[in-house]
Motif scaffolding. Structure first.
Motif, PDB file in Angstrom:
ATOM      1  N   GLY A  86       0.806  -0.993  -0.068  1.00  8.66           N
ATOM      2  CA  GLY A  86      -0.325  -0.044  -0.065  1.00  8.66           C
ATOM      3  C   GLY A  86       0.855   1.182  -0.454  1.00  8.66           C
ATOM      4  N   GLY A  87       2.032   1.244   0.938  1.00  5.58           N
ATOM      5  CA  GLY A  87       3.034   2.559   0.488  1.00  5.58           C
ATOM      6  C   GLY A  87       3.421   2.529  -0.730  1.00  5.58           C
ATOM      7  N   PHE A  88       4.204   1.508  -0.927  1.00  6.31           N
ATOM      8  CA  PHE A  88       4.910   1.239  -2.648  1.00  6.31           C
ATOM      9  C   PHE A  88       3.861   1.224  -3.182  1.00  6.31           C
ATOM     10  CE2 PHE A  88       7.059  -1.303  -5.535  1.00  6.31           C
ATOM     11  CZ  PHE A  88       8.025  -0.724  -6.016  1.00  6.31           C
ATOM     12  N   THR A  89       2.875   1.606  -3.893  1.00  2.00           N
ATOM     13  CA  THR A  89       1.843   1.757  -5.057  1.00  2.00           C
ATOM     14  C   THR A  89       1.605   2.664  -4.808  1.00  2.00           C
ATOM     15  OG1 THR A  89      -0.080   0.502  -3.853  1.00  2.00           O
ATOM     16  CG2 THR A  89       1.313  -1.148  -5.451  1.00  2.00           C
ATOM     17  N   THR A  90       1.633   3.745  -5.787  1.00  2.00           N
ATOM     18  CA  THR A  90       0.979   5.142  -5.826  1.00  2.00           C
ATOM     19  C   THR A  90       0.322   5.767  -6.075  1.00  2.00           C
ATOM     20  OG1 THR A  90       2.538   7.264  -5.374  1.00  2.00           O
ATOM     21  CG2 THR A  90       3.586   5.977  -6.550  1.00  2.00           C
ATOM     22  N   PHE A  91      -0.907   5.035  -6.535  1.00  2.00           N
ATOM     23  CA  PHE A  91      -1.833   6.394  -7.374  1.00  2.00           C
ATOM     24  C   PHE A  91      -1.929   7.404  -6.599  1.00  2.00           C
ATOM     25  CE2 PHE A  91      -1.688   1.365  -7.497  1.00  2.00           C
ATOM     26  CZ  PHE A  91      -2.455   1.544  -9.281  1.00  2.00           C
ATOM     27  N   SER A  92      -1.979   7.963  -5.969  1.00  3.51           N
ATOM     28  CA  SER A  92      -2.139   9.002  -5.286  1.00  3.51           C
ATOM     29  C   SER A  92      -0.930  10.406  -5.770  1.00  3.51           C
ATOM     30  CB  SER A  92      -1.400   9.898  -3.864  1.00  3.51           C
ATOM     31  OG  SER A  92      -0.476   8.971  -3.090  1.00  3.51           O
ATOM     32  N   ALA A  93       0.254   9.502  -6.277  1.00  5.80           N
ATOM     33  CA  ALA A  93       1.495   9.734  -7.150  1.00  5.80           C
ATOM     34  C   ALA A  93       1.353  10.231  -8.806  1.00  5.80           C
ATOM     35  CB  ALA A  93       2.687   9.493  -7.082  1.00  5.80           C
ATOM     36  N   TYR A  94       0.020   9.376  -8.610  1.00  4.79           N
ATOM     37  CA  TYR A  94       0.121   8.356 -10.579  1.00  4.79           C
ATOM     38  C   TYR A  94      -1.128  10.274 -10.792  1.00  4.79           C
ATOM     39  CZ  TYR A  94      -3.931   6.527 -13.346  1.00  4.79           C
ATOM     40  OH  TYR A  94      -4.658   5.629 -14.417  1.00  4.79           O
ATOM     41  N   THR A  95      -2.018  10.524 -10.315  1.00  8.86           N
ATOM     42  CA  THR A  95      -3.113  10.899 -10.040  1.00  8.86           C
ATOM     43  C   THR A  95      -2.678  12.470 -10.167  1.00  8.86           C
ATOM     44  OG1 THR A  95      -3.595  11.721  -7.878  1.00  8.86           O
ATOM     45  CG2 THR A  95      -4.837  10.398  -9.213  1.00  8.86           C
ATOM     46  N   VAL A  96      -1.256  12.919  -9.579  1.00  2.80           N
ATOM     47  CA  VAL A  96      -0.971  14.233  -9.134  1.00  2.80           C
ATOM     48  C   VAL A  96      -0.136  14.339 -10.402  1.00  2.80           C
ATOM     49  CG1 VAL A  96       1.457  15.517  -8.631  1.00  2.80           C
ATOM     50  CG2 VAL A  96      -0.524  14.556  -7.080  1.00  2.80           C
ATOM     51  N   ASP A  97       0.562  12.884 -11.088  1.00  2.00           N
ATOM     52  CA  ASP A  97       1.957  12.744 -12.686  1.00  2.00           C
ATOM     53  C   ASP A  97       0.669  13.311 -13.467  1.00  2.00           C
ATOM     54  OD1 ASP A  97       3.624  11.882 -11.298  1.00  2.00           O
ATOM     55  OD2 ASP A  97       3.275  10.041 -11.711  1.00  2.00           O
ATOM     56  N   ILE A  98      -0.861  13.130 -13.424  1.00  3.12           N
ATOM     57  CA  ILE A  98      -1.912  12.859 -14.928  1.00  3.12           C
ATOM     58  C   ILE A  98      -2.057  14.783 -14.200  1.00  3.12           C
ATOM     59  CG2 ILE A  98      -4.025  12.763 -15.042  1.00  3.12           C
ATOM     60  CD1 ILE A  98      -3.806   9.659 -14.368  1.00  3.12           C
ATOM     61  N   GLU A  99      -2.298  15.138 -13.330  1.00  3.46           N
ATOM     62  CA  GLU A  99      -2.539  16.568 -13.915  1.00  3.46           C
ATOM     63  C   GLU A  99      -1.325  17.099 -13.867  1.00  3.46           C
ATOM     64  OE1 GLU A  99      -4.629  19.212 -10.223  1.00  3.46           O
ATOM     65  OE2 GLU A  99      -3.137  18.093  -9.639  1.00  3.46           O
ATOM     66  N   ARG A 100      -0.347  17.218 -13.391  1.00  2.00           N
ATOM     67  CA  ARG A 100       0.769  18.257 -14.363  1.00  2.00           C
ATOM     68  C   ARG A 100       1.182  17.804 -15.033  1.00  2.00           C
ATOM     69  NH1 ARG A 100       5.137  16.180  -9.205  1.00  2.00           N
ATOM     70  NH2 ARG A 100       4.287  17.445  -7.783  1.00  2.00           N
ATOM     71  N   LEU A 101       0.705  16.694 -15.928  1.00  2.00           N
ATOM     72  CA  LEU A 101       0.761  16.562 -17.794  1.00  2.00           C
ATOM     73  C   LEU A 101      -0.063  17.555 -18.411  1.00  2.00           C
ATOM     74  CD1 LEU A 101       2.091  12.601 -17.623  1.00  2.00           C
ATOM     75  CD2 LEU A 101       3.238  14.915 -18.237  1.00  2.00           C
ATOM     76  N   THR A 102      -1.465  17.297 -17.717  1.00  2.00           N
ATOM     77  CA  THR A 102      -2.288  18.163 -18.892  1.00  2.00           C
ATOM     78  C   THR A 102      -1.808  19.342 -18.399  1.00  2.00           C
ATOM     79  OG1 THR A 102      -4.115  17.433 -16.912  1.00  2.00           O
ATOM     80  CG2 THR A 102      -4.040  15.840 -18.772  1.00  2.00           C
TER      81      THR A 102
END
Length: 141
Positions: A86-102
């Motif tokens: 749960g700590g290793f996978t990072t779906f919160s960073a995944y959403t931040v990455d998407i937001e930064r890209l868009t």
């Protein structure tokens, strides 16, 4: 009707501790991966993608092993599954990455990340769970 959650008494502290320690270690491992393989601004976030896919693959193996083969100690799943992975996978960073890209005009890359990570994570869990069950069945016969 929903069942109420059990009280968070002293008997639950080992589980809380296992999740917390596992989560801290998993988060440190994810942070280490980000330091080793940084993502350039505007580029596809490969490190986050592979961390999530790899973590989900391990979750697939872990869940089959702990449910189909041997339950093990009662803190194995909270420590490894909920905590470390749960700590290793990072779906919160995944959403931040998407937001930064868009936000930086890279919407196509953000959409690619959105789809690829979700599909990759689901495929990883399904594939490793399926393969683990086959290996277990092959070894048992």
């Amino acid at each position: 009707m929903e069942r109420p959650l059990p009280a968070a008494g002293p008997a639950r502290w080992p589980v809380f501790t296992a999740v917390a320690v596992g989560g801290a270690l998993g988060s440190c491992a994810r942070y280490g991966a980000a330091l080793l393989w940084p993502t350039a601004s505007g580029a596809f976030p490969w490190t986050t993608f592979w961390v999530n896919v790899t973590g989900c693959a391990v979750i697939g193996v872990l869940m089959v092993v702990t449910t189909d083969v041997r339950a093990g100690h009662r803190l194995v799943r909270p420590f490894l599954g909920t905590g470390f992975l749960g700590g290793f996978t990072t779906f919160s960073a995944y959403t931040v990455d998407i937001e930064r890209l868009t936000d930086t005009g890279r919407a196509a890359t953000g959409l690619l990340d959105l789809a690829a990570t979700a599909l990759g994570a689901l495929a990883a869990v399904w594939t490793t769970a399926h393969l683990t069950r086959r290996v277990i069945g092959w070894r048992a016969s």
